[in-house]
Scaffold this motif. Structure first.
Motif, PDB file in Angstrom:
ATOM      1  N   VAL A  82       0.840  -1.188   0.000  1.00  0.00           N
ATOM      2  CA  VAL A  82       0.000   0.000   0.000  1.00  0.00           C
ATOM      3  C   VAL A  82       0.876   1.240   0.000  1.00  0.00           C
ATOM      4  CG1 VAL A  82      -1.815   1.279   1.162  1.00  0.00           C
ATOM      5  CG2 VAL A  82      -1.811  -1.219   1.247  1.00  0.00           C
ATOM      6  N   GLU A  83       0.795   2.028  -1.081  1.00  0.00           N
ATOM      7  CA  GLU A  83       1.596   3.242  -1.208  1.00  0.00           C
ATOM      8  C   GLU A  83       0.903   4.429  -0.542  1.00  0.00           C
ATOM      9  OE1 GLU A  83       2.001   0.995  -5.227  1.00  0.00           O
ATOM     10  OE2 GLU A  83       0.416   1.489  -3.795  1.00  0.00           O
ATOM     11  N   SER A  84       1.726   5.389  -0.129  1.00  0.00           N
ATOM     12  CA  SER A  84       1.217   6.639   0.416  1.00  0.00           C
ATOM     13  C   SER A  84       2.290   7.714   0.247  1.00  0.00           C
ATOM     14  CB  SER A  84       0.831   6.497   1.887  1.00  0.00           C
ATOM     15  OG  SER A  84       1.961   6.172   2.683  1.00  0.00           O
ATOM     16  N   GLY A  85       1.918   8.962   0.454  1.00  0.00           N
ATOM     17  CA  GLY A  85       2.875  10.052   0.427  1.00  0.00           C
ATOM     18  C   GLY A  85       2.851  10.904  -0.824  1.00  0.00           C
ATOM     19  N   GLY A  86       2.060  10.518  -1.816  1.00  0.00           N
ATOM     20  CA  GLY A  86       1.972  11.312  -3.023  1.00  0.00           C
ATOM     21  C   GLY A  86       1.241  12.624  -2.779  1.00  0.00           C
ATOM     22  N   GLY A  87       1.329  13.500  -3.764  1.00  0.00           N
ATOM     23  CA  GLY A  87       0.671  14.786  -3.657  1.00  0.00           C
ATOM     24  C   GLY A  87       1.160  15.731  -4.722  1.00  0.00           C
ATOM     25  N   ALA A 134       8.023  22.480  -8.690  1.00  0.00           N
ATOM     26  CA  ALA A 134       9.323  22.053  -9.193  1.00  0.00           C
ATOM     27  C   ALA A 134      10.423  22.479  -8.227  1.00  0.00           C
ATOM     28  CB  ALA A 134       9.569  22.643 -10.573  1.00  0.00           C
ATOM     29  N   GLY A 135      11.347  21.561  -7.975  1.00  0.00           N
ATOM     30  CA  GLY A 135      12.419  21.812  -7.027  1.00  0.00           C
ATOM     31  C   GLY A 135      12.115  21.338  -5.625  1.00  0.00           C
ATOM     32  N   GLY A 136      10.877  20.969  -5.372  1.00  0.00           N
ATOM     33  CA  GLY A 136      10.471  20.500  -4.059  1.00  0.00           C
ATOM     34  C   GLY A 136      10.757  19.031  -3.845  1.00  0.00           C
ATOM     35  N   SER A 137      10.310  18.529  -2.693  1.00  0.00           N
ATOM     36  CA  SER A 137      10.571  17.144  -2.307  1.00  0.00           C
ATOM     37  C   SER A 137       9.306  16.451  -1.824  1.00  0.00           C
ATOM     38  CB  SER A 137      11.616  17.094  -1.191  1.00  0.00           C
ATOM     39  OG  SER A 137      12.846  17.662  -1.591  1.00  0.00           O
ATOM     40  N   LEU A 138       9.292  15.139  -1.976  1.00  0.00           N
ATOM     41  CA  LEU A 138       8.246  14.286  -1.442  1.00  0.00           C
ATOM     42  C   LEU A 138       8.880  12.981  -0.995  1.00  0.00           C
ATOM     43  CD1 LEU A 138       5.277  14.586  -3.982  1.00  0.00           C
ATOM     44  CD2 LEU A 138       5.274  15.372  -1.611  1.00  0.00           C
ATOM     45  N   ARG A 139       8.260  12.346  -0.017  1.00  0.00           N
ATOM     46  CA  ARG A 139       8.708  11.034   0.428  1.00  0.00           C
ATOM     47  C   ARG A 139       7.551  10.053   0.291  1.00  0.00           C
ATOM     48  NH1 ARG A 139      10.477   8.822   6.438  1.00  0.00           N
ATOM     49  NH2 ARG A 139      11.973   7.233   5.713  1.00  0.00           N
ATOM     50  N   LEU A 140       7.726   9.079  -0.579  1.00  0.00           N
ATOM     51  CA  LEU A 140       6.725   8.045  -0.769  1.00  0.00           C
ATOM     52  C   LEU A 140       7.032   6.859   0.140  1.00  0.00           C
ATOM     53  CD1 LEU A 140       6.406   7.986  -4.664  1.00  0.00           C
ATOM     54  CD2 LEU A 140       5.301   9.512  -3.004  1.00  0.00           C
ATOM     55  N   SER A 141       5.982   6.221   0.623  1.00  0.00           N
ATOM     56  CA  SER A 141       6.139   5.049   1.477  1.00  0.00           C
ATOM     57  C   SER A 141       5.257   3.921   0.967  1.00  0.00           C
ATOM     58  CB  SER A 141       5.770   5.370   2.925  1.00  0.00           C
ATOM     59  OG  SER A 141       6.646   6.338   3.467  1.00  0.00           O
ATOM     60  N   CYS A 142       5.702   2.698   1.192  1.00  0.00           N
ATOM     61  CA  CYS A 142       4.962   1.509   0.792  1.00  0.00           C
ATOM     62  C   CYS A 142       4.934   0.552   1.967  1.00  0.00           C
ATOM     63  CB  CYS A 142       5.617   0.862  -0.428  1.00  0.00           C
ATOM     64  SG  CYS A 142       4.895  -0.712  -0.936  1.00  0.00           S
ATOM     65  N   LYS A 143       3.763   0.357   2.542  1.00  0.00           N
ATOM     66  CA  LYS A 143       3.607  -0.563   3.656  1.00  0.00           C
ATOM     67  C   LYS A 143       3.497  -1.985   3.135  1.00  0.00           C
ATOM     68  CE  LYS A 143       2.825  -2.005   7.876  1.00  0.00           C
ATOM     69  NZ  LYS A 143       3.892  -1.967   8.911  1.00  0.00           N
ATOM     70  N   ILE A 144       4.305  -2.876   3.687  1.00  0.00           N
ATOM     71  CA  ILE A 144       4.359  -4.269   3.269  1.00  0.00           C
ATOM     72  C   ILE A 144       3.739  -5.149   4.344  1.00  0.00           C
ATOM     73  CG2 ILE A 144       5.849  -6.147   2.500  1.00  0.00           C
ATOM     74  CD1 ILE A 144       8.024  -3.821   2.165  1.00  0.00           C
ATOM     75  N   SER A 145       2.834  -6.031   3.957  1.00  0.00           N
ATOM     76  CA  SER A 145       2.240  -6.961   4.900  1.00  0.00           C
ATOM     77  C   SER A 145       2.062  -8.318   4.236  1.00  0.00           C
ATOM     78  CB  SER A 145       0.895  -6.452   5.422  1.00  0.00           C
ATOM     79  OG  SER A 145      -0.041  -6.303   4.370  1.00  0.00           O
ATOM     80  N   GLY A 146       2.053  -9.365   5.037  1.00  0.00           N
ATOM     81  CA  GLY A 146       1.816 -10.706   4.542  1.00  0.00           C
ATOM     82  C   GLY A 146       3.046 -11.451   4.075  1.00  0.00           C
ATOM     83  N   PHE A 147       4.234 -10.852   4.229  1.00  0.00           N
ATOM     84  CA  PHE A 147       5.466 -11.499   3.809  1.00  0.00           C
ATOM     85  C   PHE A 147       6.633 -10.936   4.595  1.00  0.00           C
ATOM     86  CE2 PHE A 147       9.188 -12.140   1.084  1.00  0.00           C
ATOM     87  CZ  PHE A 147       9.048 -13.494   0.781  1.00  0.00           C
ATOM     88  N   SER A 148       7.530 -11.809   5.026  1.00  0.00           N
ATOM     89  CA  SER A 148       8.699 -11.372   5.796  1.00  0.00           C
ATOM     90  C   SER A 148       9.992 -12.012   5.319  1.00  0.00           C
ATOM     91  CB  SER A 148       8.485 -11.668   7.285  1.00  0.00           C
ATOM     92  OG  SER A 148       8.291 -13.053   7.515  1.00  0.00           O
ATOM     93  N   GLY A 149       9.979 -12.641   4.162  1.00  0.00           N
ATOM     94  CA  GLY A 149      11.159 -13.280   3.614  1.00  0.00           C
ATOM     95  C   GLY A 149      11.973 -12.356   2.723  1.00  0.00           C
ATOM     96  N   SER A 150      12.870 -12.954   1.947  1.00  0.00           N
ATOM     97  CA  SER A 150      13.746 -12.187   1.064  1.00  0.00           C
ATOM     98  C   SER A 150      13.001 -11.765  -0.196  1.00  0.00           C
ATOM     99  CB  SER A 150      14.969 -13.025   0.690  1.00  0.00           C
ATOM    100  OG  SER A 150      15.751 -13.333   1.825  1.00  0.00           O
ATOM    101  N   MET A 151      13.236 -10.540  -0.614  1.00  0.00           N
ATOM    102  CA  MET A 151      12.635 -10.042  -1.839  1.00  0.00           C
ATOM    103  C   MET A 151      13.360  -8.796  -2.315  1.00  0.00           C
ATOM    104  SD  MET A 151       9.106  -8.449  -0.314  1.00  0.00           S
ATOM    105  CE  MET A 151       9.130  -7.556   1.234  1.00  0.00           C
TER     106      MET A 151
END
Length: 123
Positions: free
Chosen positions: A5-10, A14-31
């Motif tokens: 699930v992504e979040s943080g868009g908006g 120009a010249g500004g910053s944003l931080r996008l985040s992706c919440k991960i659930s249902g898996f804890s192995g290597s990827m």
């Protein structure tokens, strides 16, 4: 079941910053995980990827020096710090996961699980 699930868009100037985040659930192995973006009428584009070691990274030439991908395992979150944003960065941004650990890092077709996206608009 793996959920991203992504979040943080908006909207940002120009010249500004944003931080996008992706919440991960249902898996804890290597990827391997990556960020991709899509502009209507164009092919989905690989932006940044991080290896299963959570250290090795790859970036599209268009974002090198401006974007930083990282993974916070304590929070199960994938991040994309976006700096010095340009109008051409405007797109829907998606996070994705590759569980095979042998695919091409910035190729959308080599990833199996996808989030629903978060919109970034730069003007």
């Amino acid at each position: 079941h793996v959920q991203l699930v992504e979040s943080g868009g908006g909207s940002v100037q120009a010249g500004g910053s944003l931080r996008l985040s992706c919440k991960i659930s249902g898996f804890s192995g290597s990827m391997c995980m990556g960020w991709f973006r899509h502009i209507p009428g164009k092919e989905r584009e690989g932006v940044a990827a991080i290896n299963s070691d959570d250290v090795t990274t790859n970036y599209a030439d268009s974002v090198k020096g401006r974007f930083t991908i990282s993974k916070d395992n304590t929070k199960n979150v994938l991040n994309l710090q976006m700096r010095n944003l340009k109008p051409e960065d405007t797109a829907m941004y998606y996070c994705a996961a590759d569980f095979r650990l042998g695919g091409r890092v910035l190729v959308p077709g080599d990833y199996q699980s996808w989030g629903q996206g978060t919109q970034v608009t730069v003007s």
